[in-house]
Write a protein that holds these residues in place. Structure first.
Motif, mmCIF file in Angstrom:
data_model
loop_
_atom_site.group_PDB
_atom_site.id
_atom_site.type_symbol
_atom_site.label_atom_id
_atom_site.label_comp_id
_atom_site.label_asym_id
_atom_site.label_seq_id
_atom_site.Cartn_x
_atom_site.Cartn_y
_atom_site.Cartn_z
ATOM 1 N N ASN A 383 0.816 -1.215 0.000
ATOM 2 C CA ASN A 383 0.000 0.000 0.000
ATOM 3 C C ASN A 383 0.850 1.265 0.000
ATOM 4 O OD1 ASN A 383 -2.207 -1.672 0.067
ATOM 5 N ND2 ASN A 383 -2.670 -1.340 2.233
ATOM 6 N N ASP A 384 2.092 1.181 0.472
ATOM 7 C CA ASP A 384 2.976 2.343 0.513
ATOM 8 C C ASP A 384 3.740 2.555 -0.790
ATOM 9 O OD1 ASP A 384 2.213 2.936 3.072
ATOM 10 O OD2 ASP A 384 3.912 1.902 4.027
ATOM 11 N N LEU A 385 3.619 1.608 -1.726
ATOM 12 C CA LEU A 385 4.361 1.747 -2.984
ATOM 13 C C LEU A 385 3.717 2.789 -3.888
ATOM 14 C CD1 LEU A 385 5.330 -1.833 -4.269
ATOM 15 C CD2 LEU A 385 6.843 -0.043 -3.411
ATOM 16 N N PRO A 386 4.508 3.525 -4.659
ATOM 17 C CA PRO A 386 3.933 4.425 -5.680
ATOM 18 C C PRO A 386 3.150 3.626 -6.719
ATOM 19 C CG PRO A 386 6.246 4.956 -5.266
ATOM 20 C CD PRO A 386 5.981 3.665 -4.557
ATOM 21 N N GLN A 387 2.118 4.220 -7.257
ATOM 22 C CA GLN A 387 1.263 3.532 -8.215
ATOM 23 C C GLN A 387 2.027 3.127 -9.466
ATOM 24 O OE1 GLN A 387 -1.854 2.793 -7.285
ATOM 25 N NE2 GLN A 387 -2.099 1.556 -9.136
ATOM 26 N N SER A 388 3.019 3.911 -9.853
ATOM 27 C CA SER A 388 3.776 3.589 -11.066
ATOM 28 C C SER A 388 4.515 2.265 -10.931
ATOM 29 C CB SER A 388 4.780 4.707 -11.368
ATOM 30 O OG SER A 388 5.683 4.891 -10.281
ATOM 31 N N ILE A 389 4.935 1.915 -9.711
ATOM 32 C CA ILE A 389 5.611 0.630 -9.502
ATOM 33 C C ILE A 389 4.597 -0.509 -9.486
ATOM 34 C CG2 ILE A 389 7.078 -0.692 -7.935
ATOM 35 C CD1 ILE A 389 8.301 1.871 -6.961
ATOM 36 N N LYS A 390 3.452 -0.297 -8.864
ATOM 37 C CA LYS A 390 2.421 -1.337 -8.835
ATOM 38 C C LYS A 390 1.933 -1.706 -10.231
ATOM 39 C CE LYS A 390 0.486 0.312 -4.428
ATOM 40 N NZ LYS A 390 -0.746 0.832 -3.796
ATOM 41 N N ASP A 391 1.930 -0.727 -11.128
ATOM 42 C CA ASP A 391 1.388 -0.945 -12.476
ATOM 43 C C ASP A 391 2.419 -1.507 -13.453
ATOM 44 O OD1 ASP A 391 -1.019 0.037 -11.584
ATOM 45 O OD2 ASP A 391 -0.624 2.084 -12.260
ATOM 46 N N SER A 392 3.542 -1.982 -12.954
ATOM 47 C CA SER A 392 4.576 -2.548 -13.829
ATOM 48 C C SER A 392 3.996 -3.704 -14.640
ATOM 49 C CB SER A 392 5.766 -3.029 -13.011
ATOM 50 O OG SER A 392 6.349 -1.956 -12.286
ATOM 51 N N GLN A 393 4.438 -3.795 -15.902
ATOM 52 C CA GLN A 393 3.874 -4.780 -16.820
ATOM 53 C C GLN A 393 4.579 -6.130 -16.778
ATOM 54 O OE1 GLN A 393 1.040 -4.136 -18.589
ATOM 55 N NE2 GLN A 393 1.083 -2.257 -17.344
ATOM 56 N N SER A 394 5.722 -6.196 -16.128
ATOM 57 C CA SER A 394 6.454 -7.461 -16.059
ATOM 58 C C SER A 394 7.203 -7.535 -14.734
ATOM 59 C CB SER A 394 7.432 -7.595 -17.224
ATOM 60 O OG SER A 394 8.459 -6.612 -17.129
#
Length: 414
Positions: A383-394
């Motif tokens: 939950n503390d991660l930035p959204q850009s990292i969560k949305d990684s494609q691989s």
């Protein structure tokens, strides 16, 4: 860390060694951990009691048929074996049992053959994990209730007896190598269980057992694991330092990764939430390794060296492992028993947080135990991660972004 997760069906091959079954307890319930051992070499002689019996199981239990079943028939039938020493060979012997030694299919066939063990465990309401030739049985009970404690012990002993009956003419249960671990909170009275009857032998409880190479003690403090890692790592560091002058930097890095960081990172997700003093014992291992790679003096400041090597500190390495497992679980690349521990956050009404891919934080009682569970650790860190990292494609892209993020957190301003 969640040692009481659901059964594991991982078929990853492990090196030949004795098989251990362990049951583990987490507060507020006390968990009895018990382990059996099999000699894998002996198992290989008896792994297929008859080829026809095993092939029927593949067809009826696992639905393997047609060409796939024909391939197994060809693989397991009409095999011979002989010994050759220089130019002299023995007579060929026809094999009716076992699988080819060192085959990649060996661990999978073993898991298929021993699948009835899970049925027996479920019949006795036992929890279990399967990891190639390693299997763990465990259960929990309330220490405040004597009847519950005795009933749990009786159920476990009955389960072991049924497993021993199933193994007749199939496998061998090595009672001498059986270990029993009763694990409970260090803040509560110890359960009054000192031994357990394994078939026809009484086995005393152990203070420490090894679970896939990780020492576990009666209070799950992880202190024995940290001690073992430090002892082994410093032994290898001493050996590497003695030949460092003959090695270039790249070769030294390879040795350090093979003998040091691999040990530090092995099962390090279990160290989440442990007392800081345990992590402070592990950090000097990385510091010493970094100084050996750069041939630095032991009094030189180590942070610039760690940054040059792009090595994360111990705490960040633990977070990296947990978040990597979480990402794989959310993307269906992890076993179901891990995926089931992650519960997506779904607000009762439309909120901005509903689109942030958050996880629910489970309720727990003790920070020293419940606060270390994988279900909570994954939710807090994810939950503390930035959204850009969560949305990684691989996975590879996620690892790159995550390491960059943790690296900045560890060395920002230093």
């Amino acid at each position: 860390m969640n040692l009481c997760s659901r059964q594991t069906k991982n078929l990853i091959a492990r090196r030949p060694r004795l098989v251990k079954f362990i049951m583990i307890l987490l507060p507020p319930l006390t968990v009895v951990t018990q382990s059996f051992s099999f000699c894998l070499i002996y198992l290989r002689h008896l792994i297929l009691w008859t080829t026809g019996f095993f092939l029927r199981r593949l067809f009826t239990r696992f639905g393997i048929r047609n060409k796939a079943l024909d391939w197994f028939v060809s693989y397991l039938s009409d095999r011979t074996q002989y010994v050759k020493v220089k130019d002299t060979s023995s007579h060929s012997l026809r094999l009716t049992q076992g699988v080819p030694q060192g085959s990649a299919l060996g661990p999978i066939l073993y898991s298929l053959y021993t699948s009835p063990l899970g049925v027996i465990a479920k019949r006795h309401q036992m929890n279990f994990h399967l990891y190639a030739d390693d299997t763990q049985l465990y259960m929990s009970f309330k220490t405040c209730c004597t009847n519950d404690m005795e009933l749990s012990k009786t159920r476990m002993e009955a389960c072991v007896r049924d497993i021993d009956l199933w193994m007749v003419e199939r496998l061998k249960l090595n009672q001498e190598k059986t270990e029993v671990l009763v694990s409970s909170s260090c803040y509560r009275p110890r359960p009054n269980i000192h031994d357990m009857t394994i078939v026809d032998e009484v086995v005393n409880c152990s203070s420490t057992v090894k679970d896939i190479g990780v020492p576990l003690d009666e209070s799950l403090s992880m202190a024995p694991h940290v001690t073992a890692v430090c002892k082994s790592a410093f032994f290898h560091l001493r050996s590497i330092s003695q030949i460092r002058k003959f090695l270039n930097m790249e070769t030294t890095k390879s040795l350090v990764h093979a003998f040091i960081t691999s040990k530090v990172d092995y099962c390090n997700s279990l160290l989440y939430g442990v007392p800081k003093y345990l992590l402070l014992r592990l950090q000097p291992v990385l510091n010493c390794a970094a100084r050996i790679v750069f041939k630095s003096n032991k009094y030189d400041h180590v942070t610039p060296i760690l940054k040059e090597l792009h090595w994360l500190p111990i705490e960040q390495r633990i977070k990296f492992k947990i978040l990597l497992i979480t990402f794989k679980a959310l993307n269906k690349e992890a076993p179901n028993y891990i995926t089931d521990l992650l519960i997506p956050y779904k607000p009762l009404r439309s909120l901005r947080s509903s689109t942030k891919n958050l996880l629910m934080k489970p309720v727990f009682n003790l920070k020293s135990y419940g606060g270390r569970s994988f279900a909570l650790a994954s939710a807090v860190l994810w939950n503390d991660l930035p959204q850009s990292i969560k949305d990684s494609q691989s996975v590879e892209l996620f690892k790159q972004k995550l390491k960059r993020q943790l690296f900045l957190q560890a060395y920002n301003g230093q």
